[in-house]
Motif scaffolding. Structure first.
Motif, mmCIF file in Angstrom:
data_model
loop_
_atom_site.group_PDB
_atom_site.id
_atom_site.type_symbol
_atom_site.label_atom_id
_atom_site.label_comp_id
_atom_site.label_asym_id
_atom_site.label_seq_id
_atom_site.Cartn_x
_atom_site.Cartn_y
_atom_site.Cartn_z
ATOM 1 N N LYS A 160 -3.166 -2.797 1.537
ATOM 2 C CA LYS A 160 -2.477 -4.085 1.580
ATOM 3 C C LYS A 160 -1.440 -4.171 0.463
ATOM 4 O O LYS A 160 -0.330 -4.679 0.669
ATOM 5 N N HIS A 161 -1.810 -3.667 -0.718
ATOM 6 C CA HIS A 161 -0.888 -3.693 -1.860
ATOM 7 C C HIS A 161 0.356 -2.846 -1.581
ATOM 8 O O HIS A 161 1.484 -3.272 -1.854
ATOM 9 N N ILE A 162 0.163 -1.656 -1.021
ATOM 10 C CA ILE A 162 1.296 -0.756 -0.754
ATOM 11 C C ILE A 162 2.189 -1.321 0.346
ATOM 12 O O ILE A 162 3.416 -1.349 0.224
ATOM 13 N N SER A 191 9.581 13.480 2.421
ATOM 14 C CA SER A 191 8.443 12.815 1.789
ATOM 15 C C SER A 191 8.074 11.543 2.529
ATOM 16 O O SER A 191 8.952 10.804 2.992
ATOM 17 N N VAL A 192 6.763 11.308 2.623
ATOM 18 C CA VAL A 192 6.235 10.047 3.135
ATOM 19 C C VAL A 192 5.259 9.498 2.103
ATOM 20 O O VAL A 192 4.290 10.176 1.735
ATOM 21 N N PHE A 193 5.521 8.291 1.619
ATOM 22 C CA PHE A 193 4.613 7.589 0.723
ATOM 23 C C PHE A 193 3.726 6.713 1.604
ATOM 24 O O PHE A 193 4.133 5.647 2.053
ATOM 25 N N ALA A 194 2.515 7.188 1.868
ATOM 26 C CA ALA A 194 1.670 6.589 2.895
ATOM 27 C C ALA A 194 0.868 5.410 2.361
ATOM 28 O O ALA A 194 0.636 5.278 1.155
ATOM 29 N N ASP A 195 0.407 4.567 3.289
ATOM 30 C CA ASP A 195 -0.365 3.387 2.885
ATOM 31 C C ASP A 195 -1.775 3.733 2.426
ATOM 32 O O ASP A 195 -2.523 2.846 1.999
ATOM 33 N N LYS A 220 9.380 1.800 1.152
ATOM 34 C CA LYS A 220 9.227 1.903 2.601
ATOM 35 C C LYS A 220 8.002 2.773 2.893
ATOM 36 O O LYS A 220 8.093 3.994 3.074
ATOM 37 N N ALA A 221 6.839 2.151 2.932
ATOM 38 C CA ALA A 221 5.600 2.899 3.160
ATOM 39 C C ALA A 221 5.563 3.467 4.574
ATOM 40 O O ALA A 221 6.034 2.840 5.524
ATOM 41 N N ASN A 222 5.027 4.684 4.689
ATOM 42 C CA ASN A 222 4.873 5.387 5.978
ATOM 43 C C ASN A 222 6.202 5.746 6.627
ATOM 44 O O ASN A 222 6.236 6.111 7.807
ATOM 45 N N GLN A 223 7.292 5.633 5.860
ATOM 46 C CA GLN A 223 8.611 6.033 6.344
ATOM 47 C C GLN A 223 9.050 7.298 5.604
ATOM 48 O O GLN A 223 8.398 7.739 4.662
ATOM 49 N N GLY A 252 -0.159 14.827 -3.459
ATOM 50 C CA GLY A 252 -0.828 14.122 -4.543
ATOM 51 C C GLY A 252 -0.931 12.645 -4.238
ATOM 52 O O GLY A 252 -0.803 12.223 -3.089
ATOM 53 N N ASP A 253 -1.159 11.856 -5.283
ATOM 54 C CA ASP A 253 -1.318 10.413 -5.157
ATOM 55 C C ASP A 253 -0.126 9.700 -5.787
ATOM 56 O O ASP A 253 0.626 10.281 -6.563
ATOM 57 N N PHE A 254 -0.007 8.416 -5.470
ATOM 58 C CA PHE A 254 1.027 7.610 -6.107
ATOM 59 C C PHE A 254 0.542 6.181 -6.269
ATOM 60 O O PHE A 254 -0.378 5.726 -5.593
ATOM 61 N N GLU A 255 1.185 5.479 -7.198
ATOM 62 C CA GLU A 255 0.990 4.047 -7.383
ATOM 63 C C GLU A 255 2.354 3.386 -7.472
ATOM 64 O O GLU A 255 3.294 3.960 -8.030
ATOM 65 N N VAL A 256 2.462 2.196 -6.904
ATOM 66 C CA VAL A 256 3.717 1.454 -6.977
ATOM 67 C C VAL A 256 3.402 0.023 -7.404
ATOM 68 O O VAL A 256 2.520 -0.627 -6.857
ATOM 69 N N THR A 257 4.118 -0.435 -8.436
ATOM 70 C CA THR A 257 3.986 -1.796 -8.941
ATOM 71 C C THR A 257 5.372 -2.392 -9.032
ATOM 72 O O THR A 257 6.202 -1.935 -9.840
#
Length: 227
Positions: free
Chosen positions: A64-66, A91-95, A73-76, A131-136
């Motif tokens: 929900k946060h992502i 690259s895809v930054f997934a939810d 643009k998550a999942n894009q 790997g992992d990611f965080e977005v704030t």
């Protein structure tokens, strides 16, 4: 994803060899159980709810946060033109909090040569988790676990998202399972530009050979040159 893994390790430790965690003041978790019809609003929360649902709650909260972030643009699909000028990182930054990537050369079996500024995908591209990611807000952090025949370490990238473009501006050696820089590590300046490509479509599937999650990418995208 790193925070979820850390919580899971702590949870397993305390449940296997220590006293129960004092967890019953987690009102957000209780509200999640009520909203998802897993418990009645007048019921008392107990260990069984944590055992069954807390990990799913963490995943859903992160998702929900992502998805609610107004910058990413998550999942894009984003693309980065490598320094050789002849291959792109997709690259895809997934939810689910993971970064999926793959590198492909232009004018080969997967990508066409540029024509009128457009590169077409000839056959679908497969992106695997890096790997992992965080977005704030507009700030993004990426954690990559790197293994060689001789050593293993975590390397992180930090940057920001602006105008549908991700700018990664620094990298450093990090502590395991997190985004904190090791005390002795030097932060290196970088500037890797990942551009959002709205004409590319991505979908998550299970890899038919290995069974892990991958993203499949199809479509076409705007070619560009390095500055």
């Amino acid at each position: 994803m790193n925070k979820i893994l850390l919580w899971l390790l702590v949870f397993l430790f305390f449940n296997s060899c220590g006293p129960k965690l004092p967890r019953y003041t987690d009102t957000a978790f209780k509200q999640y159980l009520i909203d998802t019809n897993k418990m009645d609003k007048d019921a008392a929360i107990n260990d069984s709810y944590y055992d069954k649902y807390y990990l799913k709650y963490l995943y859903d909260t992160e998702k929900k946060h992502i998805l609610g972030n107004p910058y990413l643009k998550a999942n894009q699909v984003y693309t980065y033109l490598k320094s050789n000028g002849n291959s792109y990182i997709f690259s895809v930054f997934a939810d689910d909090g993971q970064l999926y990537t793959g590198t492909y050369f232009v004018d080969n079996e997967y990508l066409s040569a540029p024509e009128n500024g457009i590169i077409k995908i000839k056959q679908h591209l497969k992106l695997s988790s890096l790997g992992d990611f965080e977005v704030t807000d507009s700030i993004i952090e990426i954690s990559r676990n790197i293994k060689t025949a001789f050593r293993e370490w975590d390397e992180n990238d930090t940057g920001y998202v602006k105008n549908d473009t991700i700018h990664l501006t620094a990298s450093y050696i990090a502590k395991r399972y997190g985004y904190e820089k090791k005390w002795w590590a030097k932060k290196h300046k970088t500037h890797f530009i990942h551009a959002y490509q709205p004409k590319l479509k991505a979908g998550k599937i299970k890899d038919p050979q290995f069974g892990y999650d991958v993203f499949i990418v199809t479509g076409e995208f705007n070619a560009y040159t390095r500055n």
